[in-house]
Design a protein around this motif. Structure first.
Motif, mmCIF file in Angstrom:
data_model
loop_
_atom_site.group_PDB
_atom_site.id
_atom_site.type_symbol
_atom_site.label_atom_id
_atom_site.label_comp_id
_atom_site.label_asym_id
_atom_site.label_seq_id
_atom_site.Cartn_x
_atom_site.Cartn_y
_atom_site.Cartn_z
ATOM 1 N N PHE A 208 0.975 -1.174 -0.024
ATOM 2 C CA PHE A 208 -0.061 -0.038 0.003
ATOM 3 C C PHE A 208 0.692 1.382 0.019
ATOM 4 O O PHE A 208 2.134 1.425 0.518
ATOM 5 C CB PHE A 208 -0.848 -0.066 1.028
ATOM 6 N N SER A 209 0.290 2.300 -0.919
ATOM 7 C CA SER A 209 0.798 3.547 -0.521
ATOM 8 C C SER A 209 -0.164 4.402 0.537
ATOM 9 O O SER A 209 -1.330 3.693 0.753
ATOM 10 C CB SER A 209 0.741 4.519 -1.758
ATOM 11 N N ARG A 210 0.221 5.549 1.066
ATOM 12 C CA ARG A 210 -0.723 5.805 2.018
ATOM 13 C C ARG A 210 -2.101 6.172 1.299
ATOM 14 O O ARG A 210 -3.023 5.926 1.945
ATOM 15 C CB ARG A 210 -0.202 6.890 2.787
ATOM 16 N N ALA A 211 -2.025 6.848 0.279
ATOM 17 C CA ALA A 211 -3.432 7.007 -0.379
ATOM 18 C C ALA A 211 -4.319 5.865 -0.813
ATOM 19 O O ALA A 211 -5.408 5.885 -0.617
ATOM 20 C CB ALA A 211 -2.896 7.738 -1.852
ATOM 21 N N ALA A 212 -3.546 4.926 -1.121
ATOM 22 C CA ALA A 212 -4.296 3.590 -1.463
ATOM 23 C C ALA A 212 -4.870 3.027 0.044
ATOM 24 O O ALA A 212 -6.133 2.516 -0.163
ATOM 25 C CB ALA A 212 -3.281 2.504 -2.101
ATOM 26 N N LEU A 213 -4.179 3.155 0.965
ATOM 27 C CA LEU A 213 -4.758 2.730 2.481
ATOM 28 C C LEU A 213 -6.168 3.553 2.620
ATOM 29 O O LEU A 213 -7.066 2.988 3.153
ATOM 30 C CB LEU A 213 -3.658 2.743 3.507
ATOM 31 N N VAL A 214 -5.816 4.726 2.366
ATOM 32 C CA VAL A 214 -7.025 5.610 2.976
ATOM 33 C C VAL A 214 -8.290 5.408 2.099
ATOM 34 O O VAL A 214 -9.357 5.249 2.250
ATOM 35 C CB VAL A 214 -6.783 7.097 2.699
ATOM 36 N N ARG A 215 -8.018 5.062 0.608
ATOM 37 C CA ARG A 215 -9.092 4.852 -0.336
ATOM 38 C C ARG A 215 -9.711 3.421 -0.034
ATOM 39 O O ARG A 215 -10.916 3.383 -0.077
ATOM 40 C CB ARG A 215 -8.452 4.827 -1.559
ATOM 41 N N ALA A 216 -8.995 2.330 0.392
ATOM 42 C CA ALA A 216 -9.383 1.061 0.806
ATOM 43 C C ALA A 216 -10.504 1.264 1.748
ATOM 44 O O ALA A 216 -11.648 0.574 1.886
ATOM 45 C CB ALA A 216 -8.411 0.151 0.995
ATOM 46 N N TRP A 217 -10.252 2.045 2.822
ATOM 47 C CA TRP A 217 -11.035 1.987 3.852
ATOM 48 C C TRP A 217 -12.198 2.809 3.843
ATOM 49 O O TRP A 217 -13.375 2.870 4.084
ATOM 50 C CB TRP A 217 -10.305 2.418 5.520
ATOM 51 N N GLN A 218 -12.035 4.125 3.072
ATOM 52 C CA GLN A 218 -13.094 4.691 2.948
ATOM 53 C C GLN A 218 -14.144 4.362 1.935
ATOM 54 O O GLN A 218 -15.326 4.893 2.189
ATOM 55 C CB GLN A 218 -12.358 6.252 1.867
ATOM 56 N N HIS A 219 -13.986 3.301 1.229
ATOM 57 C CA HIS A 219 -14.874 2.646 0.355
ATOM 58 C C HIS A 219 -15.823 2.082 1.181
ATOM 59 O O HIS A 219 -17.090 1.872 0.669
ATOM 60 C CB HIS A 219 -14.143 1.515 -0.765
ATOM 61 N N HIS A 220 -15.482 1.804 2.445
ATOM 62 C CA HIS A 220 -16.351 1.199 3.322
ATOM 63 C C HIS A 220 -16.899 2.277 4.466
ATOM 64 O O HIS A 220 -17.675 1.869 5.458
ATOM 65 C CB HIS A 220 -15.811 -0.193 4.147
ATOM 66 N N GLY A 221 -16.609 3.469 4.140
ATOM 67 C CA GLY A 221 -17.227 4.445 4.995
ATOM 68 C C GLY A 221 -16.434 4.691 6.229
ATOM 69 O O GLY A 221 -16.936 5.302 7.277
ATOM 70 N N PHE A 222 -15.091 4.139 6.245
ATOM 71 C CA PHE A 222 -14.124 4.058 7.369
ATOM 72 C C PHE A 222 -13.296 5.188 7.195
ATOM 73 O O PHE A 222 -12.666 5.443 6.256
ATOM 74 C CB PHE A 222 -13.624 3.042 7.565
#
Length: 258
Positions: free
Chosen positions: A217-231
């Motif tokens: 993961f990049s930091r941006a990818a990590l944020v996106r992965a969890w944002q997708h689920h409302g986290f």
């Protein structure tokens, strides 16, 4: 003999996190592992593993193992030789992580139910139960005793050094989310790419197919992965993070550290 890998695509793939184009980025031998600075390098296997990197979110991944079954992973990666490339797996890491959970949440332990997702042999959960947590369970699809997914939801879901092992990280994150109470929190570790990752490329030490590190993961990818689920996410450092819908009351003190 290594189980056959998926044939490499020289054309861009769809990023497993954001869906943007992910061009071919680099290749390493299957034998490359993450403990080469501590122990010997393994002999080359002669099996190349290609990684793609997303041009938008920076996620690095290989699809080489996407056709493998759990049995294939057990045979080729999570086998008797795994401890050699991850010597902290059985004791040092789970004991250290149990101390971290106790440090963060020990004041409320009598109220909290914990799930250790990808928890290996269950030592972390055993340690937490012994220290007085209300409940602590383990899930790990590669360990027979803990391969059954839990049906209930938990206040705290821990997920240490697991996301990078997921060939389908979005499905993995979804499973973690489904085990987390609406008012719960996920405490997890995965090392994000450093600022100079372009210079290191796939030679970066954390890229290790022999360890099963297929999703970096990049930091941006990590944020996106969890944002997708409302986290939302917050990071304590490049390796330790937490995710939550709304930060629960029992974890508000952590904001001072994240």
């Amino acid at each position: 003999m290594i189980t056959k890998l998926r044939q490499v695509s020289t054309a861009p793939l769809s990023c497993k996190i954001c869906g943007a184009e992910a061009a071919l980025f680099g290749v390493v031998d299957f034998a490359k592992h993450c403990s080469e600075a501590r122990i010997r390098r393994l002999p080359l296997s002669g099996t190349p593993v290609y990684y793609h990197r997303c041009q938008v979110c920076g996620f690095l991944f290989t699809d080489a193992f996407d056709d493998w079954s759990e049995a294939n992973f057990k045979t080729n990666i999570y086998n008797d030789g795994y401890i050699e490339v991850d010597p902290d797996y059985r004791e040092a890491r789970p004991i250290s992580n149990a101390k971290l959970v106790q440090h963060f949440f020990g004041a409320r332990k009598a109220e909290l139910r914990v799930l250790d997702y990808g928890g290996g042999d269950g030592l972390l959960s055993t340690t937490l139960r012994g220290s007085g947590f209300l409940d602590a369970q383990t899930f790990d699809p590669f360990v027979a005793d803990f391969a059954q997914p839990p049906q209930e939801k938990f206040d705290v879901v821990t997920c240490f050094e697991t996301l990078e092992h997921m060939p389908d990280p979005m499905t993995g994150v979804a499973a973690i989310v489904s085990s987390t109470k609406e008012t719960g929190l996920v405490l997890f570790s995965t090392l994000v790419q450093p600022a100079d990752f372009e210079m290191h490329g796939v030679n970066w030490w954390y890229v290790g197919p022999r360890n099963g590190h297929v999703s970096i993961f990049s930091r941006a990818a990590l944020v996106r992965a969890w944002q997708h689920h409302g986290f939302q996410t917050a990071s304590f450092n490049d390796n330790l993070h937490m995710a939550f819908r709304t930060l629960p009351e029992f974890a508000r003190h952590l904001l001072k550290q994240a």
